[in-house]
Design an enzyme around this catalytic site. Structure first.
Site, PDB file in Angstrom:
ATOM      1  N   PHE A 131       0.869  -1.181   0.000  1.00 49.74           N
ATOM      2  CA  PHE A 131       0.000   0.000   0.000  1.00 49.74           C
ATOM      3  C   PHE A 131       0.902   1.225   0.000  1.00 49.74           C
ATOM      4  O   PHE A 131       1.708   1.407   0.905  1.00 49.74           O
ATOM      5  CB  PHE A 131      -0.921   0.038   1.234  1.00 49.74           C
ATOM      6  N   ASP A 216       9.306   2.598   1.542  1.00 49.13           N
ATOM      7  CA  ASP A 216       8.175   3.402   1.995  1.00 49.13           C
ATOM      8  C   ASP A 216       8.031   3.162   3.499  1.00 49.13           C
ATOM      9  O   ASP A 216       7.570   2.105   3.933  1.00 49.13           O
ATOM     10  CB  ASP A 216       6.913   2.975   1.236  1.00 49.13           C
ATOM     11  N   LYS A 245       3.144  10.370   8.102  1.00 51.64           N
ATOM     12  CA  LYS A 245       2.307  10.173   9.295  1.00 51.64           C
ATOM     13  C   LYS A 245       2.760  10.886  10.584  1.00 51.64           C
ATOM     14  O   LYS A 245       2.257  11.967  10.862  1.00 51.64           O
ATOM     15  CB  LYS A 245       2.105   8.686   9.490  1.00 51.64           C
TER      16      LYS A 245
HETATM   17  C1  LIG Z   1       3.039   2.574   3.831  1.00 52.55           C
HETATM   18  C2  LIG Z   1       2.130   3.700   3.437  1.00 52.55           C
HETATM   19  N1  LIG Z   1       2.452   4.463   2.382  1.00 52.55           N
HETATM   20  C3  LIG Z   1       1.685   5.494   2.002  1.00 52.55           C
HETATM   21  C4  LIG Z   1       0.527   5.808   2.674  1.00 52.55           C
HETATM   22  C5  LIG Z   1      -0.310   6.963   2.227  1.00 52.55           C
HETATM   23  O1  LIG Z   1      -0.179   8.004   3.135  1.00 52.55           O
HETATM   24  P1  LIG Z   1      -1.214   9.247   3.104  1.00 52.55           P
HETATM   25  O2  LIG Z   1      -2.535   8.698   3.530  1.00 52.55           O
HETATM   26  O3  LIG Z   1      -0.616  10.228   4.077  1.00 52.55           O
HETATM   27  O4  LIG Z   1      -1.217   9.754   1.705  1.00 52.55           O
HETATM   28  C6  LIG Z   1       0.147   5.044   3.789  1.00 52.55           C
HETATM   29  C7  LIG Z   1      -1.087   5.353   4.523  1.00 52.55           C
HETATM   30  O5  LIG Z   1      -1.626   4.548   5.235  1.00 52.55           O
HETATM   31  C8  LIG Z   1       0.975   3.968   4.184  1.00 52.55           C
HETATM   32  O6  LIG Z   1       0.669   3.201   5.229  1.00 52.55           O
END
Ligand SMILES: Cc1ncc(COP(=O)(O)O)c(C=O)c1O
Length: 402
Positions: A131, A216, A245
């Site tokens: 994700f 990520d 986050k």
């Molecule tokens: C691993 C990861 N990458 C990207 C995102 C996307 O982040 P945002 O909701 O701040 O765009 C999330 C959100 O849960 C995530 O857990």
């Protein structure tokens, strides 16, 4: 008029209305309390009502909230320098969210390959379960077909199973992607730990095949697992790491941090964001990073993480309903044989907030500032909900090693 009549239904909202909080405790308008094991999905690292954070934000609001990226600002530069040091990388592009941080990484990877004379290397490789966010680029790498299907055509991406270095090598050689994206712990897939030796193999294979390696760490990073980056546990340095986050303790901020060889790929005009990395969010980020590094918060995560681990292991031994424990530090998954949704709802009623990912996994992401007592109370609520759902067994041989 229904209360949320004018809010698009992109989220299934729970009925609870929280009006304020203190530390890891949230209150509704009637003064009912909940223990927060979710932190607004891994965001509120300093909990709620943090006095130093609130004072810094209030002070900054009286000075300058925004000046634009056309001008320098000391807090922006200080946060960038700290992130470079903490990640062992070189330079930062600021964004406003996790998805945006990943968009920057996607563009950087493509331009890197193009500048190196390999413009055909434009596709991407990611892991099954990945994700990476909801914007079109980040969505292209998100594995769940349900999220992607309505919005195609997207960027070209293939997925390989985490843990199988042979399949990864074959895909890197055959596909010649611009970049490989990896979450060292896959939060949305159900807090799935990517094996540390696989992270090392991926590093080695990306170096060998000229593939940009992006970690990520939007959910797992910034100290949550006990080290600043979850990938630190494998001793691996990616070419690019994305963060968001908790980084500004609740204000919107993301970061795409890149190694020295990638620090000059994006040039003026190649990428940008009006709001990102502004004085207010960076002042908050500075408070968070100071708490983490200088005021013992990273150590607190390690200690609370060990307590959480002990508590969860005891629960797993007691209840056969628990089939697996996942994650590290204050990022934990509790996989249930059945009834995860009902247990989550029961926990809301009992006064514990957490959520569910990957269908059958309860996800625990408490604030870093959670106290020993709050943690113990939350675990007691979890135990009570599992007891209500199942027949406790004196011993559970299947979980003996848990
Ligand atoms: C691993 C990861 N990458 C990207 C995102 C996307 O982040 P945002 O909701 O701040 O765009 C999330 C959100 O849960 C995530 O857990």
């Amino acid at each position: 008029m229904k209360i949320d009549e004018h809010v698009l239904k992109t989220y299934l909202r729970a009925p609870e209305v929280f009006v304020e909080g203190r530390g890891a405790t949230l209150y509704d308008a009637d003064g009912r309390t909940w223990i927060d094991f979710l932190s607004g999905i891994a965001v509120s690292a300093l909990g709620h009502g943090h006095a130093r954070l609130a004072a810094a934000i209030a002070d900054q609001a009286t000075r300058a909230i925004h000046v634009s990226n056309l001008f320098r600002h000391p807090y922006t530069e200080e946060v960038a320098a700290r992130l470079a040091r903490l990640t062992g990388l070189e330079a930062v592009f600021f964004a406003n969210s996790g998805a945006e941080a990943n968009e920057a990484a996607l563009k950087l990877a493509r331009k890197f390959q193009r500048t190196a004379g390999r413009p055909e290397r434009s596709s991407f490789l990611a892991l099954e379960g990945a994700f990476h966010g909801r914007t079109l680029g980040a969505l292209s790498l998100t594995h769940n077909e349900k999220y992607r299907q309505p919005f195609g055509p997207l960027l070209e991406c293939r997925w390989v199973p985490p843990g199988d270095a042979g399949r990864l090598e074959a895909a890197l050689v055959e596909e010649r992607p611009a970049a490989l994206f990896v979450e060292p712990i896959q939060g949305e897939a159900g807090v799935r730990d990517v094996p540390l030796d696989y992270l090392r193999a991926a590093r080695e294979l990306c170096t060998r095949t000229g593939t940009v390696l992006v970690h990520d760490e939007v959910q797992a990073g910034c100290g949550r697992t006990g080290t600043f980056l979850a990938g630190d546990a494998a001793g691996v340095k990616p070419d690019v790491v994305t963060l968001a986050k908790p980084i500004a303790a609740g204000l919107p901020l993301g970061a795409c941090v890149v190694a020295r060889d990638f620090a000059h790929v994006l040039q003026p005009g190649d990428h940008g964001s009006t709001f990102a990395g502004g004085p207010l969010a960076c002042r908050a980020a500075l408070v968070f990073l100071e708490e983490l590094e200088e005021h013992g918060l990273q150590q607190a995560v390690v200690e609370r993480g060990a307590e959480l681990d002990r508590g969860l292991r005891a629960i797993a031994r007691e209840f056969p309903l628990v089939t697996e424990l996942r994650g590290r530090g204050l990022m934990r998954g509790v996989r249930l044989r059945e009834g995860a949704e009902e247990v989550q709802q029961d926990l809301y009623r009992r006064g514990l907030i957490l959520n569910r990912t990957g269908g059958d996994v309860l996800r625990l992401l408490p604030p870093y500032v959670i106290t020993r007592d709050e943690l113990a109370s939350g675990l007691a609520l979890l135990r009570a909900a599992l007891a209500a759902r199942s027949q406790p067994a004196r011993s559970n041989p299947a979980r003996a090693g848990a």
